[in-house]
Design an enzyme around this catalytic site. Structure first.
Site, PDB file in Angstrom:
ATOM      1  N   LYS A   1      -8.386  -5.989 -14.901  1.00 42.43           N
ATOM      2  CA  LYS A   1      -8.988  -5.339 -16.070  1.00 42.43           C
ATOM      3  C   LYS A   1      -9.549  -3.975 -15.658  1.00 42.43           C
ATOM      4  CE  LYS A   1     -13.302  -5.884 -14.640  1.00 42.43           C
ATOM      5  NZ  LYS A   1     -14.056  -4.661 -14.268  1.00 42.43           N
TER       6      LYS A   1
ATOM      7  N   SER B   1       0.860  -1.175   0.000  1.00 43.61           N
ATOM      8  CA  SER B   1       0.000   0.000   0.000  1.00 43.61           C
ATOM      9  C   SER B   1       0.900   1.230   0.000  1.00 43.61           C
ATOM     10  CB  SER B   1      -0.926  -0.015   1.211  1.00 43.61           C
ATOM     11  OG  SER B   1      -1.887   1.009   1.130  1.00 43.61           O
TER      12      SER B   1
ATOM     13  N   HIS C   1      -2.767   1.343 -13.600  1.00 38.93           N
ATOM     14  CA  HIS C   1      -2.430  -0.031 -13.973  1.00 38.93           C
ATOM     15  C   HIS C   1      -1.096  -0.137 -14.697  1.00 38.93           C
ATOM     16  CE1 HIS C   1      -6.764  -1.871 -13.743  1.00 38.93           C
ATOM     17  NE2 HIS C   1      -6.312  -1.450 -12.584  1.00 38.93           N
TER      18      HIS C   1
END
Length: 340
Positions: free
Chosen positions: A109, A48, A91
């Protein structure tokens, strides 16, 4: 005719990998929750943006260790493969971080927000020689292996049509309405019907596209519909909405029959094969929703165990092609993201 049997591997047929989870949101919870009861895959670590949030996430996700930065996570020696579960605009950068650290990677995705970014990520993974795939869990489900066999065996004859929709209501405060996070109907929901069409038609190339969309109050595209012509008599009619609860069903049809896939077509569940003469066969699968996410982890483990850098079930070229079709649909109605 008897329906084929799924060829997806069981949990004991693949190596137990040590997963590092990059990101701590809802989808990370679903993924880790699916691994624990169904596989021998280990959630070795979670990363994190602070040590405190990492420790909280590790306790929540059942991770064995916690790292207070993404860089520390991808460098961790106990991590074999990184699952990228951050917001859409992150991403590519997060996956590149893992690839540069020499780690295999499964990217939630959408793989990227557009085809150009997806292509860049795919090229980086190929150059590094690490495994890389989009976590498009649908194509890894047992149900879809059975469907793939039916399509490949010609049970539907020459394919002509894919019809699919996906829509649900979201709380107004949900991130899907946030323009800064590439929100809207396409990346979260539309990716499923578009993937179904490109997956069903295989290597067919999109010829023309027509589309329309309307914006939500926050400015993101709240819904869209599209008509796609893949040539050779192959058409798709697709739609998605974040402002209406649509049937979320799908049909794949051809000259000899059709497949009617039950509600929530993209999840584990059932479908009906309807032949041209009216006879039917029913495939039944327990509709376990996101508990079925473990199948994508098993496929990643299988591929890495066999030394493969991509999965034949969802090659990176297919992922980029789907993103290209999504780009073409968005272009018909001006759906653009700030992060592009």
């Amino acid at each position: 005719m008897t329906l084929p049997v799924s060829r997806r591997p069981g949990a004991d047929a693949v190596p137990a990998l040590r997963w590092g989870v990059l990101g701590t949101g809802w989808i990370a919870e679903q993924f880790c929750g699916a691994l624990h009861p169904h596989t021998s895959q280990r959630v070795a670590a979670v990363g994190s943006r602070s040590p405190e949030s990492a420790q909280r996430a590790a306790a929540r996700l059942g991770a064995e260790s916690a790292y207070g930065s993404y860089a520390e996570l991808v460098a961790a020696p106990e991590v074999d493969v990184v699952y990228v579960a951050t917001p859409h605009p992150m991403h590519v950068d997060n996956a590149l971080l893992a690839i540069e650290a020499g780690k295999h990677v499964l990217v939630e995705k959408p793989f990227a927000v557009n085809a150009e970014q997806g292509r860049r990520l795919a090229e980086a993974a190929e150059a590094a020689g690490v495994f890389c795939a989009e976590a498009m869990w649908t194509v890894f489900l047992p149900k879809f292996d059975v469907i793939r066999q039916l399509l490949d065996d010609g049970a539907l004859g020459e394919l002509t049509t894919v019809v699919a929709d996906m829509g649900e209501w979201f709380d107004p405060g949900h991130r899907i309405f946030d323009p800064g996070l590439a929100g809207g109907a396409m990346l979260d929901l539309g990716t499923y019907p578009v993937t179904l069409a490109t997956w069903a038609f295989g290597d067919a190339t999109l010829q023309t596209v027509t589309g329309a969309g309307t914006r939500s109050g926050s400015g993101v595209m709240g819904q869209f519909s599209a008509g796609l012509d893949f040539g050779g008599g192959r058409l798709a009619s697709l739609s998605a909405s974040i402002e209406a609860d649509l049937p979320t069903r799908a049909t794949i049809a051809g000259s000899r029959g059709r497949l009617d896939i039950d509600r929530h077509f993209y999840r584990p569940g059932s479908f009906t094969l309807v032949r041209r003469d009216g006879s039917q066969e029913r495939y039944t699968e327990e509709a376990v929703a996101h508990a079925g996410l473990f199948h994508e982890a098993l496929e990643v483990a299988r591929c890495i165990g066999e030394g493969l850098a991509q999965t034949p079930l969802r090659p990176l070229a297919a992922t980029v092609d789907t993103l290209s079709v999504m780009d073409a649909i968005r272009a018909t109605h001006g759906d653009e993201f700030a992060c592009e």
